[in-house]
Design an enzyme around this catalytic site. Sequence first.
Site, PDB file in Angstrom:
ATOM      1  N   CYS A 182       0.835  -1.210   0.000  1.00 28.35           N
ATOM      2  CA  CYS A 182       0.000   0.000   0.000  1.00 28.35           C
ATOM      3  C   CYS A 182       0.869   1.261   0.000  1.00 28.35           C
ATOM      4  O   CYS A 182       0.545   2.251  -0.668  1.00 28.35           O
ATOM      5  CB  CYS A 182      -0.954   0.000   1.191  1.00 28.35           C
ATOM      6  N   THR A 183       1.970   1.217   0.708  1.00 26.52           N
ATOM      7  CA  THR A 183       2.893   2.353   0.741  1.00 26.52           C
ATOM      8  C   THR A 183       3.540   2.537  -0.632  1.00 26.52           C
ATOM      9  O   THR A 183       3.595   3.661  -1.151  1.00 26.52           O
ATOM     10  CB  THR A 183       3.961   2.152   1.825  1.00 26.52           C
TER      11      THR A 183
END
Length: 155
Positions: free
Chosen positions: A46-47
């Site tokens: 997600c990062t």
Amino acid sequence: MSHLTIGDIAPDFELPRDGGGTVSLQAHSGKPIVLYFYPKDDTDACTREAIAFSGLLPEFEKAGASVIGVSPDSVRKHDKFAKKHELSVILASDEDAALANLYGVWKEKKMYGRTYMGVERTTFLIGADRRIARIWPKVKVTGHAEEVLESLKAL
């Protein structure tokens, strides 16, 4: 749960966002929107996805588009996530998963023998006419933001 397909009118929404205030599809009408759903702030994939979209944000904006990331995390978590990684994309909070359900990305998932409900990483490219132009289900993060940008330029 909705099963949206290419050509469908994208459902409108209004959600709280990082930095305060709200974000809605209506507020961005008349321009393309990249709406990407992701499971959780500050996890590896997600990062990397948020950093990739943020890094290409000037290119998306040059093509006339807004980029909105949506997860079930709170606005407070979004604010910390955005600050920590210097993110520039809009992060919308869908804590009750209502939007994820509406877009059909709230799914049963399995990990370590446990079954639970969560967001299936999915991106929607919505045209200026609010019609869904492209859908990427079960996104693999590497190269994804670049692929979305190329599809946007082809609209």
